[in-house]
Design an enzyme around this catalytic site. Structure first.
Site: not given
Length: 376
Positions: A59, A82, A91, A171, A207, A298
């Site tokens: 705003e 707010c 705001c 695998a 990984d 992940e």
């Protein structure tokens, strides 16, 4: 109760405000993404969006651009203004001081220091307020913020990359790369909008992922926290998740020994569940208490399956590559056996699109979606 009527131009300006809000998708954490347009008729007088926590809200940017022309105009805001002093002034007060004549709000703010107070303050000042225009789109844009405030836990999005026969790795664990460049770049954007990237020590050992965000250009973003479930603190010396590219927290059991190379890494003790793993609900609660809105997962099939089985996976982000890996390759998820077809896992397709040579599906568990709606 009848729904308020919104003229066609209201829809045009609110759609504009929502597009502006999306520009803060990677930068506003932990604040919600908000856009604002100030207009008179078809003419846009000012526009802005919240860019970063601690900086001016949407705003304020719109009012600065509109200047004196804001007096008597309509402000279109994607989330209730707010009404409290936080890191920035209210705001709602700024809109009142600017003399706007009307405020159209897409969605109420569930935060307890706002929660209707902004709307009440505007109406008490004699400003006409209408709420609910494009409510669903505004909710979707900040689905993690609403989840944290209303359910006490983040929105959990599980990313999976699989072959046509539902396999995620060979695998021996080899998985680079099932999907193509376009899909991997798309994943970076989903990582970038998250508050935390959740994985497990098994994935770290297999990984050695970085779990960081790599976005093109110089786009500012808040680096997501790397959250690693490491019950026995097995993360080794030199693991990428221990570098200084992004903050990291290791979740572990109270009995786990703290080795010297982990002494300076943020750690959190989580109670163990009946199976000897870490309590997933307690982990998500810990993250929510630290303002995490969206958690991007992940990990391997065990953690991803456990989240789904526990009703904690709110969304699956699935990339399907046009390849086959064979029956000896690793499955997408590890789930408990079903007694019959009636108890199968049901998913709603939220979005389906082509990303390079791969297909991306966004899926939400039907039962979990309904549970989330009850929580709201």
């Amino acid at each position: 109760m009848s729904r308020p009527f919104f003229p066609a131009m209201d829809h045009v300006h609110m759609a504009h405000a929502l597009r502006l809000a999306e520009r803060g998708l990677h930068t506003t954490q932990p604040n919600p993404r908000v856009g604002c347009v100030i207009a008179r008729g078809e003419t846009v007088l000012g526009a802005g969006w919240h860019q970063r926590a601690g900086e001016p809200h949407a705003e304020i940017f719109a009012l600065r651009e509109a200047g004196e022309a804001a007096r008597g105009a309509t402000a279109y805001v994607t989330l209730e203004p707010c009404a409290h002093f936080g890191r920035t002034p209210p705001c709602a007060d700024a809109l009142i001081a600017a003399g706007v004549g009307r405020v159209v709000i897409a969605h109420e703010d569930p935060f307890d220091k706002v929660a209707g107070a902004g709307i009440e303050k505007l109406r008490a000042a004699g400003i006409g307020v209408q709420v609910g225009l494009m409510r669903d789109a505004a909710h979707e844009l900040n689905i993690g913020f609403f989840s944290r405030i209303q359910r006490g836990r983040p929105w959990v999005r599980v990313k999976l990359a699989m072959s046509l026969d539902g396999r995620t790795a060979l695998a021996d664990g080899s998985s680079k790369w099932i999907t193509g460049d376009a899909a991997r770049a798309d994943v970076q954007r989903w990582r970038g909008r998250a508050s935390a990237i959740l994985s497990a020590s098994g994935t770290v050992l297999a990984d050695d992922p970085r779990l960081t965000v790599r976005l093109p250009g110089d786009e500012r973003f808040v680096p997501p926290l790397r959250a690693i479930l490491d019950t026995r603190l097995r993360t080794p010396v030199g693991a990428h998740v221990l570098d200084d590219a992004a903050p990291t927290v290791l979740f572990h059991a109270e009995s786990a020994p703290v080795l010297p190379h982990l002494a300076d890494i943020q750690r959190a003790v989580i109670r163990e569940d009946d199976g000897g793993g870490l309590d997933l609900r307690a982990t998500l609660h810990w993250l929510a208490q630290r303002d995490a809105n969206e958690v991007h997962v992940e990990a391997g099939p065990a953690l991803c399956g456990a989240l789904l089985a526990a009703g904690l996976a709110d969304e699956l982000l699935v990339y399907i590559a046009p390849v086959l890996l064979g029956h000896t390759a690793r499955p997408m998820l590890t789930l408990p056996p079903l007694d019959d077809m009636a108890s199968r896992w049901k998913l709603d397709t939220i979005d389906r699109r082509q990303v390079g040579d791969d297909t991306r599906l966004r899926l939400r568990p039907t039962v979990q979606r309904r549970s989330a709606e009850v929580d709201r």
